[in-house]
Design a protein around this motif. Structure first.
Motif, PDB file in Angstrom:
ATOM      1  N   VAL A 240       0.860  -1.184   0.000  1.00  0.00           N
ATOM      2  CA  VAL A 240       0.000   0.000   0.000  1.00  0.00           C
ATOM      3  C   VAL A 240       0.897   1.235   0.000  1.00  0.00           C
ATOM      4  O   VAL A 240       1.745   1.385   0.889  1.00  0.00           O
ATOM      5  CB  VAL A 240      -0.915   0.016   1.241  1.00  0.00           C
ATOM      6  N   PRO A 241       0.778   2.131  -0.984  1.00  0.00           N
ATOM      7  CA  PRO A 241       1.666   3.294  -1.035  1.00  0.00           C
ATOM      8  C   PRO A 241       1.448   4.231   0.154  1.00  0.00           C
ATOM      9  O   PRO A 241       0.323   4.388   0.637  1.00  0.00           O
ATOM     10  CB  PRO A 241       1.297   3.974  -2.360  1.00  0.00           C
ATOM     11  N   ILE A 242       2.537   4.843   0.622  1.00  0.00           N
ATOM     12  CA  ILE A 242       2.470   5.780   1.738  1.00  0.00           C
ATOM     13  C   ILE A 242       3.353   6.976   1.412  1.00  0.00           C
ATOM     14  O   ILE A 242       4.433   6.833   0.823  1.00  0.00           O
ATOM     15  CB  ILE A 242       2.904   5.109   3.062  1.00  0.00           C
ATOM     16  N   HIS A 243       2.924   8.154   1.775  1.00  0.00           N
ATOM     17  CA  HIS A 243       3.647   9.376   1.441  1.00  0.00           C
ATOM     18  C   HIS A 243       4.957   9.434   2.218  1.00  0.00           C
ATOM     19  O   HIS A 243       5.036   9.024   3.383  1.00  0.00           O
ATOM     20  CB  HIS A 243       2.792  10.608   1.756  1.00  0.00           C
ATOM     21  N   VAL A 244       5.984   9.980   1.599  1.00  0.00           N
ATOM     22  CA  VAL A 244       7.307  10.036   2.198  1.00  0.00           C
ATOM     23  C   VAL A 244       7.325  10.885   3.470  1.00  0.00           C
ATOM     24  O   VAL A 244       8.177  10.695   4.342  1.00  0.00           O
ATOM     25  CB  VAL A 244       8.341  10.554   1.167  1.00  0.00           C
ATOM     26  N   ASP A 245       6.384  11.822   3.598  1.00  0.00           N
ATOM     27  CA  ASP A 245       6.346  12.655   4.805  1.00  0.00           C
ATOM     28  C   ASP A 245       6.153  11.809   6.061  1.00  0.00           C
ATOM     29  O   ASP A 245       6.712  12.109   7.121  1.00  0.00           O
ATOM     30  CB  ASP A 245       5.219  13.691   4.705  1.00  0.00           C
ATOM     31  N   PHE A 246       5.335  10.756   5.953  1.00  0.00           N
ATOM     32  CA  PHE A 246       5.130   9.873   7.108  1.00  0.00           C
ATOM     33  C   PHE A 246       6.429   9.149   7.469  1.00  0.00           C
ATOM     34  O   PHE A 246       6.712   8.924   8.646  1.00  0.00           O
ATOM     35  CB  PHE A 246       4.026   8.855   6.814  1.00  0.00           C
ATOM     36  N   ILE A 247       7.206   8.788   6.459  1.00  0.00           N
ATOM     37  CA  ILE A 247       8.458   8.075   6.703  1.00  0.00           C
ATOM     38  C   ILE A 247       9.452   8.986   7.421  1.00  0.00           C
ATOM     39  O   ILE A 247      10.140   8.575   8.354  1.00  0.00           O
ATOM     40  CB  ILE A 247       9.066   7.564   5.374  1.00  0.00           C
ATOM     41  N   LYS A 248       9.520  10.253   6.963  1.00  0.00           N
ATOM     42  CA  LYS A 248      10.434  11.198   7.608  1.00  0.00           C
ATOM     43  C   LYS A 248      10.012  11.487   9.040  1.00  0.00           C
ATOM     44  O   LYS A 248      10.852  11.679   9.922  1.00  0.00           O
ATOM     45  CB  LYS A 248      10.468  12.502   6.803  1.00  0.00           C
ATOM     46  N   ARG A 249       8.701  11.492   9.272  1.00  0.00           N
ATOM     47  CA  ARG A 249       8.197  11.797  10.606  1.00  0.00           C
ATOM     48  C   ARG A 249       8.341  10.605  11.548  1.00  0.00           C
ATOM     49  O   ARG A 249       8.653  10.757  12.727  1.00  0.00           O
ATOM     50  CB  ARG A 249       6.722  12.199  10.505  1.00  0.00           C
ATOM     51  N   TYR A 250       8.156   9.389  11.038  1.00  0.00           N
ATOM     52  CA  TYR A 250       8.204   8.179  11.868  1.00  0.00           C
ATOM     53  C   TYR A 250       9.137   7.156  11.225  1.00  0.00           C
ATOM     54  O   TYR A 250       8.696   6.178  10.606  1.00  0.00           O
ATOM     55  CB  TYR A 250       6.804   7.572  12.021  1.00  0.00           C
ATOM     56  N   PRO A 251      10.455   7.329  11.346  1.00  0.00           N
ATOM     57  CA  PRO A 251      11.404   6.422  10.665  1.00  0.00           C
ATOM     58  C   PRO A 251      11.343   4.983  11.155  1.00  0.00           C
ATOM     59  O   PRO A 251      11.793   4.081  10.452  1.00  0.00           O
ATOM     60  CB  PRO A 251      12.772   7.053  10.972  1.00  0.00           C
ATOM     61  N   LYS A 252      10.765   4.742  12.341  1.00  0.00           N
ATOM     62  CA  LYS A 252      10.675   3.360  12.831  1.00  0.00           C
ATOM     63  C   LYS A 252       9.733   2.506  11.981  1.00  0.00           C
ATOM     64  O   LYS A 252       9.722   1.282  12.107  1.00  0.00           O
ATOM     65  CB  LYS A 252      10.221   3.337  14.288  1.00  0.00           C
ATOM     66  N   LEU A 253       8.959   3.156  11.127  1.00  0.00           N
ATOM     67  CA  LEU A 253       8.141   2.392  10.185  1.00  0.00           C
ATOM     68  C   LEU A 253       9.015   1.484   9.326  1.00  0.00           C
ATOM     69  O   LEU A 253       8.594   0.401   8.900  1.00  0.00           O
ATOM     70  CB  LEU A 253       7.347   3.348   9.286  1.00  0.00           C
ATOM     71  N   LEU A 254      10.240   1.918   9.079  1.00  0.00           N
ATOM     72  CA  LEU A 254      11.147   1.163   8.212  1.00  0.00           C
ATOM     73  C   LEU A 254      11.835   0.010   8.930  1.00  0.00           C
ATOM     74  O   LEU A 254      12.358  -0.898   8.286  1.00  0.00           O
ATOM     75  CB  LEU A 254      12.217   2.102   7.634  1.00  0.00           C
ATOM     76  N   VAL A 255      11.886   0.074  10.251  1.00  0.00           N
ATOM     77  CA  VAL A 255      12.647  -0.933  11.006  1.00  0.00           C
ATOM     78  C   VAL A 255      11.765  -1.513  12.097  1.00  0.00           C
ATOM     79  O   VAL A 255      11.579  -0.919  13.156  1.00  0.00           O
ATOM     80  CB  VAL A 255      13.917  -0.323  11.634  1.00  0.00           C
ATOM     81  N   GLY A 256      11.190  -2.664  11.835  1.00  0.00           N
ATOM     82  CA  GLY A 256      10.370  -3.334  12.839  1.00  0.00           C
ATOM     83  C   GLY A 256       8.923  -2.924  12.840  1.00  0.00           C
ATOM     84  O   GLY A 256       8.061  -3.674  13.280  1.00  0.00           O
ATOM     85  N   GLY A 257       8.620  -1.688  12.375  1.00  0.00           N
ATOM     86  CA  GLY A 257       7.238  -1.242  12.309  1.00  0.00           C
ATOM     87  C   GLY A 257       6.750  -0.618  13.606  1.00  0.00           C
ATOM     88  O   GLY A 257       7.399  -0.694  14.649  1.00  0.00           O
ATOM     89  N   ILE A 258       5.580   0.034  13.554  1.00  0.00           N
ATOM     90  CA  ILE A 258       4.965   0.639  14.730  1.00  0.00           C
ATOM     91  C   ILE A 258       3.467   0.382  14.714  1.00  0.00           C
ATOM     92  O   ILE A 258       2.859   0.172  13.668  1.00  0.00           O
ATOM     93  CB  ILE A 258       5.200   2.172  14.779  1.00  0.00           C
TER      94      ILE A 258
END
Length: 726
Positions: free
Chosen positions: A124-142
């Motif tokens: 599911v596509p997600i905007h890059v702003d969310f990634i910059k705001r919550y980088p833990k999405l990339l590692v292990g998830g939240i």
């Protein structure tokens, strides 16, 4: 189960917590109640409870509970209802869901994609702003509350699912000054109880040492690059804190991690878990059958020593603490006499260089197995709030706060001093976050921290003779004798304390007891001079070893000369007294290391109780530091089998880690009737009644027959002692 209809009586401590931390606490039994229906981390539930139930008003609590239930029912995604939730999103166009989100980069498309753990949606596509705001999405998830939308795209290759908002489940922020001001209203004892309740435990059954053994598990959340090892029996809640307590911690299986996942990927330069999490706990770390990457061990050694790891020629650094949790199978005395405490670990981790990086070894065998009455029913912090407080404290350094009061008077190594100073710093942050404590309180935490590091060093000395022994001692600056800190197991088993890999001549004999003479170490010599202060194991919530159990004999009888034993036929008369398992079996069992009981009738409660008494007798005649395994083969009735299995399972769990580990199996053969006890050193004892030869008696703590088999009347039976091949 406690419900909102019948709230527990509020203690003075509960009222004080509510007064000084309004809106930041929750009744812990509410968490337990809700968790039975929603398989989400504790901090997710308490985030919701903190918003709706942070009060002592019972009407508001009942209303808040209903609100939380409605939110969970409407928005939490159960795996088995994923398709229904997808349908709801499609029909409504959008819907909020509570789920765990994990993001990956689509290399070819150059955009990010989300995977929903329970909902089952992927890519599911997600905007890059969310990634910059919550980088833990990339590692292990939240875990997050997410607005998911559905709209059929013009491009059939595009995803119809869209994400419009992501709100991580965590508190917005913490006013640290307000926290310290409120903390000052509590005494040290009260504050330790507040923390115990916040972790989820009722503090009343715990002694002060028992509380320290639990609170040390919080240090990795407030101390950067802290390395903690805890080994002990299963069921003591070792991983509970790391799985449920904080959104800043990651719990992984010790065998499920690779160097790229943990540190950095050489393929794409992506930083691993250590770059995003405050604490990484390796659960189920022990186990000889686990496959271990030697490269991972080498990288981990370097990281644990100096916070850095390399990717080619580039040096990277991180602040994640490492926690290693594993189960032990042997008793403390057995490990001290025959091996070392690191024996359960995979072989590649039994490396003195790796182990020397451990700052503290928490003795998990002193921690009581988790049971219902240990759970808290009072108020504690919403775990996400205290997690944020501990995260803030990672920026503080309390390692030198003992120096105005004490000096280290022994020649400890740099790693030893770093180890106990970091443990001391962590305990000060947790218990005295303002850095203010009395000299006596500082001495208590310093001694406990030194004990935990001494355990690391003493066990390394057993596997590597290039390390040198040294005392762990401190001296008050106001004058007085030096205080040498010993571990409780050194005091309990001095005969085994100083064993080293090359000193085989120092090995104690099997007949030596816990107080047998041995060459004293420097620390023990200091103890004899009356200068030792260390926490006594008896203060712990649980005994340090099975020998400490009240009512269990530690005076083992001298072994009978095997040549004196003979084959014989024995008749036990009806209605006689004075008979016991020790009288019938002890002489023939001494010296063995394995026993098999064949008895088809270990089914009813009293029969399982007889089994426990037999195991107790074997335990009493086993020399300290040795082990005798007992295996039961029994039958079952279909009607009572469920309770029988439950009871035998409890017996197996309770004797794990003692000198008498117990296992069992059920033989369903209809021809299984004969009853016997066989040993691995060549004796078979046949019993026509098995272990069930005592007549009925009133099971009361005031009845002599309940505590002494010799006071019971027996059924007539016959016993044969037959010599077999070993």
């Amino acid at each position: 189960m406690l419900t909102s209809a019948g709230p527990p009586a509020q203690s003075p401590l509960d009222l004080k917590i509510l007064e000084h931390f309004p809106g930041l606490v929750v009744r812990k039994d509410l968490t337990t109640e809700l968790k039975q229906n929603a398989v989400v981390p504790t901090y997710v539930l308490e985030y919701l409870l903190g918003q709706h139930c942070a009060t002592d008003d019972q009407a508001l609590i009942s209303e808040g509970l209903e609100s939380v239930r409605r939110i969970l029912a409407k928005h939490y995604v159960h795996r088995n209802q994923a398709e229904l939730v997808k349908s709801t999103i499609k029909e409504r166009g959008s819907h909020k869901v509570i789920d765990k989100l994990t993001v990956e980069l689509n290399d070819k498309g150059g955009f990010y994609e989300v995977e929903f753990t329970n909902l089952g949606l992927k890519k599911v596509p997600i905007h890059v702003d969310f990634i910059k705001r919550y980088p833990k999405l990339l590692v292990g998830g939240i875990w997050a509350i997410t607005d998911v939308e559905y709209e059929l795209p013009a491009d059939p290759k595009a995803s119809p699912w869209q994400i419009s908002s992501v709100k991580p489940i965590q508190v917005a922020g913490v006013d640290h000054d307000e926290f310290l001001k409120a903390r000052a209203q509590f005494t040290t004892d009260e504050w330790m109880d507040v923390l115990m309740q916040s972790v989820g435990f009722n503090p009343e059954p715990f002694t002060r040492r028992g509380k320290l053994l639990t609170l040390i598990r919080l240090i990795p959340f407030c101390e950067r690059n802290y390395n903690l090892l805890e080994l002990g029996p299963k069921g003591t809640g070792k991983s509970h804190v790391y799985a449920e307590f904080s959104p800043h911690g990651m719990l992984i299986s010790g065998s499920e991690v690779t160097a790229p996942k943990l540190f950095v990927s050489n393929a794409n330069g992506k930083i691993g878990l250590v770059g995003y999490w405050d604490c990484i706990c390796f659960d189920e770390f022990a186990g000889k059958d686990k496959k271990v990457d030697k490269t991972l061990v080498d990288i981990m050694k370097n990281y644990m020593a100096n916070r850095t790891f390399s990717r080619g020629i580039e040096q990277l650094s991180a602040e994640a603490s490492m926690v290693f949790m594993g189960n032990t199978q042997k008793s403390v005395a057995y490990m001290l006499k025959h091996s070392h405490f690191y024996e359960p670990l995979p072989d590649k981790y039994i490396d003195s260089a790796f182990l020397d990086r451990i700052h503290a070894f928490n003795p998990g065998w002193e921690v009581q197995p988790v049971r219902h009455e240990l759970f808290c029913t009072g108020y504690g912090f919403v775990v996400d709030y205290i997690a944020e407080v501990l995260k803030h404290l990672r920026t503080e350094d309390y390692t030198g706060l003992y120096k105005p009061h004490f000096e280290i008077s022994s020649e400890v190594s740099t790693r030893d001093q770093t180890g106990f100073e970091k443990t001391f710093s962590g305990l000060m942050k947790i218990i005295h976050p303002d850095g203010k404590a009395t000299s006596e309180e500082i001495a208590e935490l310093l001694a406990f921290a030194m004990e935990c590091r001494r355990r690391v060093r003493e066990q390394i000395l057993r596997i590597d003779d290039t390390f040198k022994a040294n005392d762990f001692a401190y001296r008050p600056l106001t004058g007085g004798d030096a205080v040498t800190v010993l571990t409780p197991e050194e005091q309990q088993y001095p005969a085994f304390a100083g064993l080293r890999p090359l000193s085989s001549e120092a090995q104690p004999t099997a007949a030596e007891g816990p107080t047998a003479a041995a060459e004293p170490s420097a620390g023990q010599a200091t103890e004899a001079a009356g200068k030792v202060q260390a926490a006594a194991p008896a203060e712990s919530l649980a005994p340090a070893d099975e020998e400490a159990n009240v009512g269990w004999s530690i005076s083992h009888p001298s072994p009978v000369n095997a040549a004196q034993l003979k084959e014989q036929h024995l008749v036990v008369p009806e209605n006689a007294k004075g008979w016991s398992y020790r009288r019938l079996f002890a002489d023939y069992l001494q010296g063995c290391s394995g026993i098999i009981i064949r008895d088809p009738y270990i089914r009813a409660f009293h029969q399982v109780r007889n089994l426990v008494e037999f195991l107790r007798m074997v335990n009493e005649i086993t020399p300290v530091g040795d082990e005798v395994t007992v295996h039961l083969i029994t039958g079952a009735d279909q009607e009572t089998m469920e309770k029988q299995v439950e009871n035998l399972g409890q017996v197996q769990d309770s004797f794990a880690g003692t000198s008498t580990p117990f296992t069992w199996e059920i033989d369903a053969s209809p021809n299984f009737h004969a009853r016997s006890i066989s040993t691995d050193h060549g004796w078979k004892i046949t019993l026509d009644r098995g272990l069930d030869f005592f007549q009925w008696f009133e099971f009361s703590p005031f009845n002599a027959a309940a505590v002494m088999q010799e006071a019971r009347m027996v059924k007539g039976c016959e016993v044969n002692y037959v010599k077999t091949s070993a």
